[in-house]
Design an enzyme around this catalytic site. Structure first.
Site, PDB file in Angstrom:
ATOM      1  CG  ASP A 107      -2.046   1.000   1.183  1.00  0.00           C
ATOM      2  OD1 ASP A 107      -3.058   0.808   0.493  1.00  0.00           O
ATOM      3  OD2 ASP A 107      -1.859   2.031   1.861  1.00  0.00           O
ATOM      4  CG  HIS A 164      -5.513  -3.487   0.360  1.00  0.00           C
ATOM      5  ND1 HIS A 164      -4.663  -3.408  -0.723  1.00  0.00           N
ATOM      6  CD2 HIS A 164      -5.188  -2.430   1.166  1.00  0.00           C
ATOM      7  CE1 HIS A 164      -3.876  -2.357  -0.600  1.00  0.00           C
ATOM      8  NE2 HIS A 164      -4.166  -1.757   0.547  1.00  0.00           N
TER       9      HIS A 164
END
Length: 302
Positions: free
Chosen positions: A110, A282
């Site tokens: 991320d 994610h």
């Protein structure tokens, strides 16, 4: 409790111009150095399920990025340069140098992956292997948002001028961040996160300075980060290999590896980039640590 997540790791506080940074280090001191960089809205604790295994073959450093966890959270500046990925990359280099490592491998997830690829573009001699977990290039994200104004709403929300998002988040910080965690997991729950890691995330979310820092992170994404990507894209700059791009099949890779490959090969990825996809939401290092670890071990030891 944090120490329990990283058995055998030592704690390090490193003083830099912007304040004190926190890291955990484990593995043989003489082993190849590897820094793990977390993303939003997490801390170094996100690596607790794979860092001990990686430390069998590497000197692993799990760093809290500026503004997150226990690292310094200074106020942002008008140009949002303090939280630009270029500046945060310089801080990663400074921390690693203080720990005795001039050249190192980097695994980023991320926002940490954004710091990682910016550092690798700016200072290619620093990085010997680069793994980017579940992101597309920042410039690609903004191109999508320009075409689809409703895409990635948190990017636009957090990038609003201060103190608009800070004030809104501050009304109920833990629900705001926890809602994002749920939204981005594969099953829409918090079940994948260990209680110890969640406790550390919540500590950070409740601090006004860190709420501000996370907003500055995204303001930088809309300003200097995007500008740096666009400048490098115009110059045709590419990452030096080896590079791994790993996507989650229920997040960045939801439409398969094709669009992910296209976004990276059309921007900064070298021709021999390795592309992988894992069954996960994610948060790949916590939702599917076994598959994530296996892919990273193959890449790091190739």
């Amino acid at each position: 409790m944090s120490a329990d997540l990283f058995p055998g790791f030592t704690s390090h506080w490193i003083d830099l111009p912007d304040g004190r940074f926190f890291a955990r280090a484990g593995g043989p001191p003489e082993a190849p150095p590897l820094v793990l960089l977390h993303g939003f809205p997490q801390t170094h604790a996100c690596w607790h399920r794979i860092a001990p295994a990686l430390a069998r073959t590497h000197r692993v450093i799990c760093l809290d990025l500026k503004g997150y966890g226990w690292s310094a959270a200074p106020a942002g500046d008008a140009a949002h340069e303090a939280y630009s990925k270029r500046q945060m990359g310089r801080e990663v280099v400074a921390v690693m140098e203080r720990l005795g490592h001039v050249r190192f491998g980097l695994v980023g997830h991320d926002r940490g992956a954004r710091v990682g690829y910016r550092l690798a573009l700016d200072e290619p001699g620093r990085i010997d292997r680069l793994a980017l977990l579940d992101i597309l290039p920042t410039v690609s994200q903004w191109q999508t948002m320009d075409r689809e104004p409703g895409a990635y709403p948190h990017w636009r929300f957090l990038a609003q001028p201060a103190p608009v998002p800070e004030r809104e988040i501050g009304k109920a910080p833990i629900p705001y961040y926890e809602d994002l965690l749920r939204l981005w997991t594969g099953d829409g729950t918090l079940d994948a996160f260990s209680p110890g890691a969640l406790d550390l995330y919540r500590q950070s979310w409740n601090v006004p300075e860190r709420i501000h820092a996370s907003c500055e992170d995204y303001r930088a994404g809309a300003g200097p980060d995007r500008a740096a990507d666009e400048a490098d894209l115009a110059e045709g700059r590419r990452l030096a290999g080896p590079v791994l791009v790993l996507a989650a099949d229920r997040f960045v890779g939801k439409n398969g590896l094709g669009p992910v490959r296209q976004a990276w090969t059309g921007t900064f990825a070298p021709p021999d980039t390795t592309f992988e996809i894992v069954p996960s939401g994610h948060f790949v290092a916590e939702e599917n640590p076994q598959a994530t670890l296996a892919i990273l071990e193959r890449f790091l030891q190739a």
